[in-house]
Enzyme design. Structure first.
Site, mmCIF file in Angstrom:
data_model
loop_
_atom_site.group_PDB
_atom_site.id
_atom_site.type_symbol
_atom_site.label_atom_id
_atom_site.label_comp_id
_atom_site.label_asym_id
_atom_site.label_seq_id
_atom_site.Cartn_x
_atom_site.Cartn_y
_atom_site.Cartn_z
ATOM 1 N N CYS A 69 8.334 18.965 -79.501
ATOM 2 C CA CYS A 69 9.172 18.121 -78.635
ATOM 3 C C CYS A 69 9.160 16.689 -79.173
ATOM 4 O O CYS A 69 8.569 16.408 -80.207
ATOM 5 C CB CYS A 69 8.635 18.120 -77.210
ATOM 6 S SG CYS A 69 8.265 19.771 -76.572
HETATM 7 N N1 GLN Z 1 4.381 24.134 -76.879
HETATM 8 C C1 GLN Z 1 5.088 23.322 -75.923
HETATM 9 C C2 GLN Z 1 6.230 24.066 -75.257
HETATM 10 O O1 GLN Z 1 6.486 25.186 -75.511
HETATM 11 C C3 GLN Z 1 5.596 22.050 -76.548
HETATM 12 C C4 GLN Z 1 6.599 22.367 -77.573
HETATM 13 C C5 GLN Z 1 6.962 21.236 -78.410
HETATM 14 O O2 GLN Z 1 6.237 20.277 -78.674
HETATM 15 N N2 GLN Z 1 8.089 21.451 -78.914
HETATM 16 O O3 GLN Z 1 6.869 23.478 -74.451
#
Ligand code: GLN
Length: 231
Positions: free
Chosen positions: A2
């Protein structure tokens, strides 16, 4: 991965931090520039801010770029301390508002940019979702944010493939870790921004080194290496 952003400083509108910058989180939701894992962040968004000392959140499982209601309200949301994120869900994780950062324990707002094997984390009834980030947030809240660096080093040792960029705030402190992904800092006259990637191409942004703990208060910014032996 994210993308997230934190603000600590004078009161600023949420739109000026998240929606208006040319490469801000709204644009990062469909065209991030430094994202190493995942192409876009279409699986939801969340904005948290402190209303005096009370954390308040607005989260959604829809893409940020299409939310016209939030677009209309965000200029009226003003705060001295903000934690916002756009989400690219890890494969297998639920797509729901409760899996979207920022998470809270009622005092802190917390975002996780990364991935962690849930098998290395204790099950927690306090987790807001079964998403890895929510389970990790519950562990960090349980240990206390003063132990953030220590907790990240421990989890990183238990899951060597984990990426553990955390951003957390309680209204007077902004804490972040770098562990596997990018983070930049912008020191403005009116406050400090920590962001997964710069929200514009103006001078002043500095890239932060990996495996560090960063703390921002009204007085200073401190940076500590996350050392596996000392935590
Ligand atoms: N693993 C987390 C999720 O699935 C964060 C994912 C991310 O950093 N893209 O939301």
């Amino acid at each position: 991965m994210c993308r997230h952003l934190g603000w600590l400083g004078r009161e600023a509108s949420v739109s000026s931090l998240v929606l208006d910058p040319p490469q801000g989180l709204r644009v990062q939701s469909y065209a991030p520039r430094r994202q190493k894992h995942g192409l876009m962040n279409a699986d939801g968004w969340g904005v948290g801010f402190f209303d005096d000392t009370t954390p308040r959140r607005w989260r959604s499982a829809a893409p940020l770029w299409g939310d016209v209601s939030f677009d209309s309200i965000a200029p009226a949301l003003r705060s001295h301390c903000v934690v916002a994120a756009v989400r690219s869900a890890t494969v297998g994780m639920p797509i729901e508002a409760s899996a979207t950062a920022p998470f809270t324990d009622g005092r802190w707002l917390l975002s996780h940019n990364g991935v962690v094997d849930r098998d290395v984390l204790p099950l927690s009834a306090a987790a807001e979702s079964t998403c890895d980030s929510a389970v990790l947030a519950a562990l960090i809240f349980a240990h206390g944010l003063d132990a953030l660096g220590h907790t990240i080093v421990e989890v990183g040792a238990a899951d060597p493939n984990a990426r553990l960029n955390i951003l957390a705030a309680n209204g007077s402190r902004l804490l972040a870790t770098t562990w596997g992904d990018t983070l930049s800092i912008l020191r403005r006259d009116d406050g400090v921004v920590l962001a997964s990637e710069p929200y514009d191409d103006q001078p002043g942004w500095e890239d932060l080194p990996d495996r560090h703990l960063i703390e921002v208060t009204a007085e200073r910014v401190t940076m500590t290496a996350l050392n596996p032996t000392k935590g």
